[in-house]
Design an enzyme around this catalytic site. Sequence first.
Site, PDB file in Angstrom:
ATOM      1  N   GLY A 147     -14.833   7.469 -59.669  1.00 22.42           N
ATOM      2  CA  GLY A 147     -16.006   7.280 -60.649  1.00 22.42           C
ATOM      3  C   GLY A 147     -15.598   6.035 -61.555  1.00 22.42           C
ATOM      4  O   GLY A 147     -14.591   5.411 -61.368  1.00 22.42           O
ATOM      5  N   GLY A 190     -13.947   4.516 -63.700  1.00 20.72           N
ATOM      6  CA  GLY A 190     -12.765   4.582 -64.501  1.00 20.72           C
ATOM      7  C   GLY A 190     -12.495   3.739 -65.884  1.00 20.72           C
ATOM      8  O   GLY A 190     -11.718   3.866 -66.745  1.00 20.72           O
ATOM      9  N   ARG A 191     -13.297   2.549 -65.538  1.00 17.29           N
ATOM     10  CA  ARG A 191     -13.118   1.293 -66.773  1.00 17.29           C
ATOM     11  C   ARG A 191     -14.489   0.668 -66.687  1.00 17.29           C
ATOM     12  O   ARG A 191     -14.498  -0.445 -67.252  1.00 17.29           O
ATOM     13  CB  ARG A 191     -11.893   0.370 -66.427  1.00 17.29           C
ATOM     14  CG  ARG A 191     -12.021  -0.231 -64.814  1.00 17.29           C
ATOM     15  CD  ARG A 191     -10.857  -0.983 -64.850  1.00 17.29           C
ATOM     16  NE  ARG A 191     -10.763  -1.468 -63.078  1.00 17.29           N
ATOM     17  CZ  ARG A 191     -10.305  -2.578 -62.824  1.00 17.29           C
ATOM     18  NH1 ARG A 191      -9.617  -3.413 -63.821  1.00 17.29           N
ATOM     19  NH2 ARG A 191     -10.446  -2.897 -61.786  1.00 17.29           N
ATOM     20  N   ASP A 215      -5.768   3.046 -68.282  1.00 20.20           N
ATOM     21  CA  ASP A 215      -6.266   2.892 -69.553  1.00 20.20           C
ATOM     22  C   ASP A 215      -7.642   2.484 -69.906  1.00 20.20           C
ATOM     23  O   ASP A 215      -8.343   2.335 -70.709  1.00 20.20           O
ATOM     24  CB  ASP A 215      -5.354   1.714 -70.439  1.00 20.20           C
ATOM     25  CG  ASP A 215      -5.153   0.504 -69.534  1.00 20.20           C
ATOM     26  OD1 ASP A 215      -6.444   0.191 -68.716  1.00 20.20           O
ATOM     27  OD2 ASP A 215      -4.229  -0.195 -70.082  1.00 20.20           O
ATOM     28  N   ARG A 223     -23.380   3.907 -55.411  1.00 15.78           N
ATOM     29  CA  ARG A 223     -22.590   3.719 -54.040  1.00 15.78           C
ATOM     30  C   ARG A 223     -22.666   4.848 -52.888  1.00 15.78           C
ATOM     31  O   ARG A 223     -23.065   5.844 -53.179  1.00 15.78           O
ATOM     32  CB  ARG A 223     -20.866   3.555 -54.446  1.00 15.78           C
ATOM     33  CG  ARG A 223     -20.820   2.505 -55.646  1.00 15.78           C
ATOM     34  CD  ARG A 223     -19.984   3.274 -56.786  1.00 15.78           C
ATOM     35  NE  ARG A 223     -19.847   2.337 -57.950  1.00 15.78           N
ATOM     36  CZ  ARG A 223     -18.921   1.246 -57.983  1.00 15.78           C
ATOM     37  NH1 ARG A 223     -18.104   0.967 -56.899  1.00 15.78           N
ATOM     38  NH2 ARG A 223     -19.052   0.469 -59.088  1.00 15.78           N
ATOM     39  N   ASP A 265     -16.240   3.836 -51.763  1.00 17.65           N
ATOM     40  CA  ASP A 265     -16.702   3.900 -53.214  1.00 17.65           C
ATOM     41  C   ASP A 265     -16.880   2.435 -53.707  1.00 17.65           C
ATOM     42  O   ASP A 265     -17.494   2.356 -54.715  1.00 17.65           O
ATOM     43  CB  ASP A 265     -15.587   4.524 -54.150  1.00 17.65           C
ATOM     44  CG  ASP A 265     -14.152   3.963 -53.999  1.00 17.65           C
ATOM     45  OD1 ASP A 265     -13.754   4.053 -53.118  1.00 17.65           O
ATOM     46  OD2 ASP A 265     -13.748   3.311 -55.108  1.00 17.65           O
ATOM     47  N   ASP A 279     -17.565  -4.851 -56.518  1.00 16.87           N
ATOM     48  CA  ASP A 279     -16.269  -4.740 -56.878  1.00 16.87           C
ATOM     49  C   ASP A 279     -15.269  -5.640 -56.434  1.00 16.87           C
ATOM     50  O   ASP A 279     -14.780  -5.420 -55.184  1.00 16.87           O
ATOM     51  CB  ASP A 279     -15.745  -3.053 -56.434  1.00 16.87           C
ATOM     52  CG  ASP A 279     -16.450  -2.235 -57.272  1.00 16.87           C
ATOM     53  OD1 ASP A 279     -16.713  -2.500 -58.247  1.00 16.87           O
ATOM     54  OD2 ASP A 279     -16.645  -0.981 -56.839  1.00 16.87           O
TER      55      ASP A 279
END
Length: 605
Positions: free
Chosen positions: A148, A150-151, A183, A248, A340, A350
């Site tokens: 997923g 994540g940032r 984070d 994706r 992904d 990405d």
Amino acid sequence: MDPSLPDPASSLSVDSVADILKSQSLREQGNDHINKENKNKEVKLSLEDLNWDHSFVRELPGDPQSDSIPRQVFHACYTKVLPSAEVEDPELVAWSDSVAGLLDLDSHEFERPDFPLKFSGASPLTGAVPYAQCYGGHQFGTWAGQLGDGRAITLGEILNSKSERWELQLKGAGKTPYSRFADGLAVLRSSIREFLCSEAMHFLGIPTTRALCLVNTGKLVTRDMFYDGNPKEEPGAIVCRVAQSFLRFGSFQIHASKGEEDLGIVSTLADYAIRHHFPHIENISKSETLSFSTGDNGQSVVDLTSNKYAAWIVEIAERTASLVARWQGVGFTHGVLNTDNMSILGLTIDYGPFGFLDAFDPSYTPNTTDLPGRRYCFANQPDICSWNITQFASTLMAAHLISDKEASYAVERYGTKFMDEYQAIITQKLGLQKYNKQLVNKLLNNLAVDKVDYTNFFRSLSNIKADPGIPEGELLVPLKAVLLDIGKERKEAWASWVQSYIQEVQYVPGHECVLTNDYVHLVASGISDEERKASMDLVNPKYVLRNYLCQSAIDAAEIGDFGEVRRLLKVMERPYDEQPGMEKYARLPPAWAYRPGVCMLSCSS
């Protein structure tokens, strides 16, 4: 990859049929649409006037929770979540006027004092409905489960004056439920690389996600670049990424992995994707030309008119094959080709570790994590993407959307499309009239043996004169700047190849005979040196985003000088032009460029 090609009747491309359907649709809309589009070219909007839409949130199942606590998310395609990255006097590092044009955004909006606040997530954009997407994926060949955004936090979709749909996404904007132990932030060095390469790839003519802007958050982020237990603080940053969709392969895989209960979501998501991003597929049943023979004996038949999902997976396979062929053409290596990181639209997506070939090496990988097996090295990328297509097709089979025969045909079409595209690209790069397998294979072997710079070699090749009378001692003069430090034996090998090349591109007036209207006419074979050079320079870039160029821009930006990032962007917007005064950006990498952290990176950012 099997280089054998099927006969023309069996290799009809869904892409070509899709193009026909799109063209018919445009013609049916008439001149009124064309006139309206011409008027719309002048539209320039403020941030407040952007035309937001939220089809993804509106039409697909969402997470009932809206917190950013890392957790497993069930039965949902997304989670609503707000940007949460801390900022302190954020600055606009760089921006793309080209991408602003896609959104009908007035480029003067970049000058607004509050622009950095809005594109760091610190101040909300009017009309946005932020969310993070849920997806899974195979990482280095192993199923990794839920991954997923994540940032990355998608702000929503903009509908421009041409009715094009563009998603805006902030990468590095803070935690989401998919952040796991991270984070949710991004650092300046990786953000500069993503911003610049998104735009550089577009101007090379390669399908890619785009980047609207890059903002420095003014806060520090801790990162262990090499995973060696030596973390350090780095400047934080956020990129606004733009694409018609960020869906994706893994967006579908995650739901199929959860069993029968979530298979319906695969179907719902596929219907959504076709409706909004492959609308011509809905009309494909009107065609009677999409039945194909498969297998060695040609006795098995796949009819794409009877199953839109089969037509869809075939088009995705062909788009992916075309993309990878174009990567190979410019010497680009994507460092993390997990499922992904594979776009259903056939986009480069990405930008973590990536690299353009400097010294030609088929085993080159820009990812330190990939070094043990070199799964994603340059030479493996075509087969890896075929493997990824197979995984995606398996997902659609699990959801009972396609049959095993249709899945196999999609993978077959990938292979055929890749070879067709790759051979066409290499033929253009060499300035040939037709593909010459022996000449190409010998060239690639020579490039590998002598570790020749891929970009500069092809750019220099156009300077060779197709004159068989050139003395042997002068054959390599046009390639002197790229054939460095090679001994007598290797010079002979290259001279032999150049002689073969000259024979192939030789301009011989009156060499061929053509019979027309009972008269025999002598015609020229090949094209002139000048014409060949012009055509080759249109497909062989002089400038590519070498990793050392990125690093130079990063080093300056980390001490507050953003000028080099902006200059580098301008150079990469015209990669095929000579650009007098900018020749330094086409130079071979200096010695320091081969150290870890420049030529190779980890997945960490």
